[in-house]
Design a protein around this motif. Sequence first.
Motif, PDB file in Angstrom:
ATOM      1  N   LEU A 230       0.834  -1.206   0.000  1.00 42.17           N
ATOM      2  CA  LEU A 230       0.000   0.000   0.000  1.00 42.17           C
ATOM      3  C   LEU A 230       0.866   1.253   0.000  1.00 42.17           C
ATOM      4  O   LEU A 230       0.626   2.202  -0.769  1.00 42.17           O
ATOM      5  CB  LEU A 230      -0.916  -0.037   1.242  1.00 42.17           C
ATOM      6  CG  LEU A 230      -1.768   1.167   1.547  1.00 42.17           C
ATOM      7  CD1 LEU A 230      -2.636   1.569   0.367  1.00 42.17           C
ATOM      8  CD2 LEU A 230      -2.657   0.876   2.768  1.00 42.17           C
ATOM      9  N   ASP A 231       1.914   1.263   0.864  1.00 43.82           N
ATOM     10  CA  ASP A 231       2.779   2.452   0.911  1.00 43.82           C
ATOM     11  C   ASP A 231       3.547   2.627  -0.400  1.00 43.82           C
ATOM     12  O   ASP A 231       3.714   3.745  -0.886  1.00 43.82           O
ATOM     13  CB  ASP A 231       3.733   2.483   2.118  1.00 43.82           C
ATOM     14  CG  ASP A 231       4.106   1.126   2.672  1.00 43.82           C
ATOM     15  OD1 ASP A 231       3.673   0.115   2.092  1.00 43.82           O
ATOM     16  OD2 ASP A 231       4.830   1.065   3.670  1.00 43.82           O
ATOM     17  N   ALA A 232       3.975   1.510  -1.006  1.00 44.18           N
ATOM     18  CA  ALA A 232       4.718   1.609  -2.274  1.00 44.18           C
ATOM     19  C   ALA A 232       3.803   2.142  -3.375  1.00 44.18           C
ATOM     20  O   ALA A 232       4.207   2.974  -4.189  1.00 44.18           O
ATOM     21  CB  ALA A 232       5.274   0.248  -2.656  1.00 44.18           C
ATOM     22  N   ARG A 233       2.561   1.688  -3.394  1.00 39.57           N
ATOM     23  CA  ARG A 233       1.631   2.157  -4.431  1.00 39.57           C
ATOM     24  C   ARG A 233       1.309   3.636  -4.245  1.00 39.57           C
ATOM     25  O   ARG A 233       1.221   4.391  -5.213  1.00 39.57           O
ATOM     26  CB  ARG A 233       0.342   1.340  -4.404  1.00 39.57           C
ATOM     27  CG  ARG A 233       0.497  -0.030  -5.023  1.00 39.57           C
ATOM     28  CD  ARG A 233      -0.829  -0.763  -4.988  1.00 39.57           C
ATOM     29  NE  ARG A 233      -0.675  -2.137  -5.405  1.00 39.57           N
ATOM     30  CZ  ARG A 233      -0.943  -2.595  -6.636  1.00 39.57           C
ATOM     31  NH1 ARG A 233      -1.364  -1.775  -7.559  1.00 39.57           N
ATOM     32  NH2 ARG A 233      -0.798  -3.870  -6.919  1.00 39.57           N
ATOM     33  N   LEU A 234       1.102   4.032  -2.992  1.00 41.96           N
ATOM     34  CA  LEU A 234       0.813   5.457  -2.749  1.00 41.96           C
ATOM     35  C   LEU A 234       2.023   6.315  -3.101  1.00 41.96           C
ATOM     36  O   LEU A 234       1.888   7.385  -3.689  1.00 41.96           O
ATOM     37  CB  LEU A 234       0.415   5.685  -1.283  1.00 41.96           C
ATOM     38  CG  LEU A 234      -1.003   5.245  -0.923  1.00 41.96           C
ATOM     39  CD1 LEU A 234      -1.184   5.243   0.594  1.00 41.96           C
ATOM     40  CD2 LEU A 234      -2.047   6.147  -1.570  1.00 41.96           C
ATOM     41  N   GLY A 290       1.003   5.041  10.433  1.00 41.69           N
ATOM     42  CA  GLY A 290       0.240   5.733   9.387  1.00 41.69           C
ATOM     43  C   GLY A 290      -0.809   4.863   8.719  1.00 41.69           C
ATOM     44  O   GLY A 290      -1.222   5.124   7.595  1.00 41.69           O
ATOM     45  N   GLY A 291      -1.244   3.801   9.416  1.00 42.60           N
ATOM     46  CA  GLY A 291      -2.378   3.026   8.897  1.00 42.60           C
ATOM     47  C   GLY A 291      -1.996   1.818   8.068  1.00 42.60           C
ATOM     48  O   GLY A 291      -2.867   1.245   7.396  1.00 42.60           O
ATOM     49  N   MET A 292      -0.713   1.427   8.103  1.00 47.01           N
ATOM     50  CA  MET A 292      -0.326   0.227   7.338  1.00 47.01           C
ATOM     51  C   MET A 292       0.836  -0.478   8.019  1.00 47.01           C
ATOM     52  O   MET A 292       1.684   0.152   8.646  1.00 47.01           O
ATOM     53  CB  MET A 292       0.036   0.609   5.904  1.00 47.01           C
ATOM     54  CG  MET A 292       1.228   1.509   5.800  1.00 47.01           C
ATOM     55  SD  MET A 292       1.244   2.450   4.280  1.00 47.01           S
ATOM     56  CE  MET A 292       0.137   3.796   4.668  1.00 47.01           C
ATOM     57  N   LEU A 293       0.829  -1.790   7.915  1.00 48.84           N
ATOM     58  CA  LEU A 293       1.945  -2.601   8.415  1.00 48.84           C
ATOM     59  C   LEU A 293       2.220  -3.690   7.387  1.00 48.84           C
ATOM     60  O   LEU A 293       1.275  -4.345   6.918  1.00 48.84           O
ATOM     61  CB  LEU A 293       1.587  -3.230   9.770  1.00 48.84           C
ATOM     62  CG  LEU A 293       1.637  -2.274  10.977  1.00 48.84           C
ATOM     63  CD1 LEU A 293       1.001  -2.926  12.209  1.00 48.84           C
ATOM     64  CD2 LEU A 293       3.059  -1.841  11.311  1.00 48.84           C
ATOM     65  N   GLY A 294       3.472  -3.855   7.021  1.00 46.90           N
ATOM     66  CA  GLY A 294       3.826  -4.851   6.005  1.00 46.90           C
ATOM     67  C   GLY A 294       3.170  -4.570   4.663  1.00 46.90           C
ATOM     68  O   GLY A 294       2.908  -5.492   3.885  1.00 46.90           O
ATOM     69  N   GLY A 295       2.853  -3.291   4.424  1.00 47.50           N
ATOM     70  CA  GLY A 295       2.239  -2.923   3.141  1.00 47.50           C
ATOM     71  C   GLY A 295       0.744  -3.174   3.076  1.00 47.50           C
ATOM     72  O   GLY A 295       0.134  -3.059   2.020  1.00 47.50           O
ATOM     73  N   ILE A 296       0.143  -3.540   4.230  1.00 53.84           N
ATOM     74  CA  ILE A 296      -1.288  -3.882   4.267  1.00 53.84           C
ATOM     75  C   ILE A 296      -1.986  -2.947   5.251  1.00 53.84           C
ATOM     76  O   ILE A 296      -1.464  -2.680   6.344  1.00 53.84           O
ATOM     77  CB  ILE A 296      -1.465  -5.361   4.706  1.00 53.84           C
ATOM     78  CG1 ILE A 296      -0.760  -6.288   3.693  1.00 53.84           C
ATOM     79  CG2 ILE A 296      -2.932  -5.728   4.854  1.00 53.84           C
ATOM     80  CD1 ILE A 296      -0.689  -7.732   4.115  1.00 53.84           C
TER      81      ILE A 296
END
Length: 370
Positions: A230-234, A290-296
């Motif tokens: 998720l962080d990589a996509r954002l 920030g609302g995500m862990l391990g990209g999820i």
Amino acid sequence: MGGNHFGTIFTVTTFGESHGPALGCVVEGCPAGIPLGIDEISQELQRRRPGGGGPATTRIEADTPELLSGVFEGKTLGTPIAIMVRNTNQRSGDYDALKDVYRPGHADWTWEAKYGFRDPRGGGRSSGRETLGRVAAGAVAKAFLGEYGITIQAWTSSVAGIPVPDPEELGFDLEEREKNPLRIPHRETAAQVLGVIEQIRSAGDSAGGTVSCMVHGLPPGLGEPVFGKLDARLAGAMLSLGAAKGIEFGAGFAAAAGRGSTQNDQPIPASLQGLPREVPGVRYQSNQAGGMLGGISTGMPLEFRVAFKPVPSITKPQKTLDRRGLVRELIIQGRHDVCMVPRVVPVVEAMTALVLADLMLLHRGDRIGT
Ligand SMILES: Cc1cc2nc3c(=O)[nH]c(=O)nc-3n(C[C@H](O)[C@H](O)[C@H](O)COP(=O)(O)O)c2cc1C
């Protein structure tokens, strides 16, 4: 030319140049039956519109969208949604003097090095005006996410190094944001920044800043653990914007100076976060991640900030090279933002919506059951 297409299932292709006849987008993969009207699209475009940014901007455009396909009787058909906005106020003559010189801070030389031929009028496809197609597509993505109660709110969180108090600390009253042209959710800071922008304008210069974004109502489980985090996509979405120079999530770069004991968010039962007892799963006492862990996604609000450099077009004289390799003094004419940060606020929201709409649809294929 590649790279005009974004997303996996919920996708957008943007088209058009700053000074061509029109710009727009084609959205594919939006499910059928989502309520969508021209007004929602228009409203978002008005927030991005040059001239809508008040004293920070000077180019005036109507930016009226035309919905060409994909919607019938106020609902999406599941077919491609094409939206077009005609350019009406180009003044391309302003760019005659620039066709043989490379503007500092712009993509003029890199574009020429790559393609050997470019449209010099307003940066062509490298222009901030390309984001118009993204904002129109983002309005569609927001309508889809609205069906799940997911809301996205961005705001100007600093300009020229002046920080804006955190709206969460102010009780998250983002109403003030739309009341001032800088999209700063704090009246006193907005007044201070307006004064500083006027000084920067008088000096023929420009200013950068940051945009903060929060997403509420996002379910846990969105994002993929490896390349599709998720962080990589954002990050990919935000750094695809002109002038974007960095992104940080939750505690962000400050986490690098912290300790594990202060950075780890403690899991707690959802009921302790004021949610009904029957809400299953976990919430967190804090949200440093920030609302995500391990990209999820964790189910906590998504929080991130994007840094934008000062816009490169300044009226102050600058030294540069022309196409023959000769040193030239350049004074840029035309209409340019002193600070584009307020106008990029709806663009950040749009890109966030596009990433999340895509991930919502991708998530449906990730496991069987609920
Ligand atoms: C919404 C938006 C509006 C922009 N407006 C301007 C502008 O008015 N003047 C300018 O010089 N740059 C503006 N930019 C930034 C340039 O497009 C960008 O800095 C330039 O293409 C070089 O790309 P880079 O900064 O990503 O390396 C804008 C960017 C965005 C996203």
